[in-house]
Design a protein around this motif. Structure first.
Motif, PDB file in Angstrom:
ATOM      1  N   ARG A  98     -43.795  31.024   0.305  1.00 45.37           N
ATOM      2  CA  ARG A  98     -45.094  30.498  -0.136  1.00 45.37           C
ATOM      3  C   ARG A  98     -46.214  31.448   0.280  1.00 45.37           C
ATOM      4  O   ARG A  98     -47.127  31.726  -0.505  1.00 45.37           O
ATOM      5  CB  ARG A  98     -45.312  29.109   0.452  1.00 45.37           C
ATOM      6  N   LEU A 155     -43.739  27.186  -5.876  1.00 45.47           N
ATOM      7  CA  LEU A 155     -42.762  28.272  -5.861  1.00 45.47           C
ATOM      8  C   LEU A 155     -41.865  28.305  -7.101  1.00 45.47           C
ATOM      9  O   LEU A 155     -41.091  29.250  -7.276  1.00 45.47           O
ATOM     10  CB  LEU A 155     -41.884  28.159  -4.608  1.00 45.47           C
ATOM     11  N   VAL A 180     -33.599  28.020  -8.932  1.00 44.07           N
ATOM     12  CA  VAL A 180     -33.377  27.824  -7.492  1.00 44.07           C
ATOM     13  C   VAL A 180     -32.024  27.170  -7.291  1.00 44.07           C
ATOM     14  O   VAL A 180     -31.698  26.186  -7.965  1.00 44.07           O
ATOM     15  CB  VAL A 180     -34.485  26.942  -6.872  1.00 44.07           C
ATOM     16  N   LEU A 233     -40.799  23.064  -2.162  1.00 48.35           N
ATOM     17  CA  LEU A 233     -40.830  24.105  -3.193  1.00 48.35           C
ATOM     18  C   LEU A 233     -41.893  23.792  -4.251  1.00 48.35           C
ATOM     19  O   LEU A 233     -42.627  24.676  -4.687  1.00 48.35           O
ATOM     20  CB  LEU A 233     -39.459  24.235  -3.858  1.00 48.35           C
ATOM     21  N   ILE A 279     -38.922  28.752   2.967  1.00 42.07           N
ATOM     22  CA  ILE A 279     -39.846  28.226   1.945  1.00 42.07           C
ATOM     23  C   ILE A 279     -41.283  28.548   2.334  1.00 42.07           C
ATOM     24  O   ILE A 279     -42.083  29.004   1.511  1.00 42.07           O
ATOM     25  CB  ILE A 279     -39.645  26.711   1.737  1.00 42.07           C
TER      26      ILE A 279
END
Length: 190
Positions: free
Chosen positions: A108, A140, A117, A135, A104
């Motif tokens: 990012r 994201l 996701v 997230l 993650i």
């Protein structure tokens, strides 16, 4: 295991050898995609616990443009790469060997965003709420993006996690699918 529908429909997928991964059954996969799709007009998906890669390959088969697959198990990564080869479109897939939380942070830093996701961690090692928060905080997931969580049927996740709202849940034997949607216009400014 196979690809259920779309461009790669009917093609067989290899399972990860051993008992460390729990593949999503074809029945659950078909039901899941009938709920969230069943087909897509582009976009990008992220699978943080990719296993065999079956969910992401199914998403691309049904119209997603690209998929990022994360797993830390060497056997899973080998299987993912073999399954991607079957598609003959490896450029649509990016595979990282990484822990979900570190992945993650990596994504990012690359400022990637996703429309869909998948979170299907090992049942005993779940940090789903924390990962959804990361997230969202990392921006994201696009507005109206979906997060699909596969959990053990006894697991109860909150109805709201920051800007993610639970929109549907279904039970299939010992498995529960929980689908969240990101509210539009609720971006974090970190």
């Amino acid at each position: 295991m196979r690809v259920i529908s779309g461009e790669y429909g009917g093609r067989r997928l290899k399972a990860v050898p051993g008992t460390n991964t729990r593949p999503t059954t074809d029945k659950i996969k078909e039901s899941l995609f009938n709920i969230i799709g069943p087909y897509f007009e582009g976009g990008s998906c992220l699978d943080l616990f990719a296993g065999s890669g079956g969910l992401s390959i199914e998403a691309v088969s049904r119209g997603m443009d690209t998929a990022v697959l994360i797993d830390k198990d060497p056997l899973a990564l080998k299987t993912i790469k073999e399954n991607i080869e079957m598609t003959k479109e490896s450029k649509k897939f990016t595979v990282y060997r990484n822990d979900a939380n570190r992945a993650i942070d990596l994504l990012r830093s690359k400022q990637q965003t996703f429309d869909l996701v998948f979170l299907d961690p090992p049942y005993l090692k779940q940090e789903i709420v924390n990962q959804i928060e990361k997230l969202i905080t990392g921006n994201l997931i696009v507005d109206k993006g979906l997060i699909v969580c596969e959990v053990e049927k006894k697991v109860d996740l909150p109805d709201n996690i920051q800007t993610a709202t639970l929109i549907r849940q279904e039970r299939y034997g010992i498995t529960k699918i929980m689908i969240y949607e990101i509210e539009a216009g609720e971006k974090n400014d970190e």
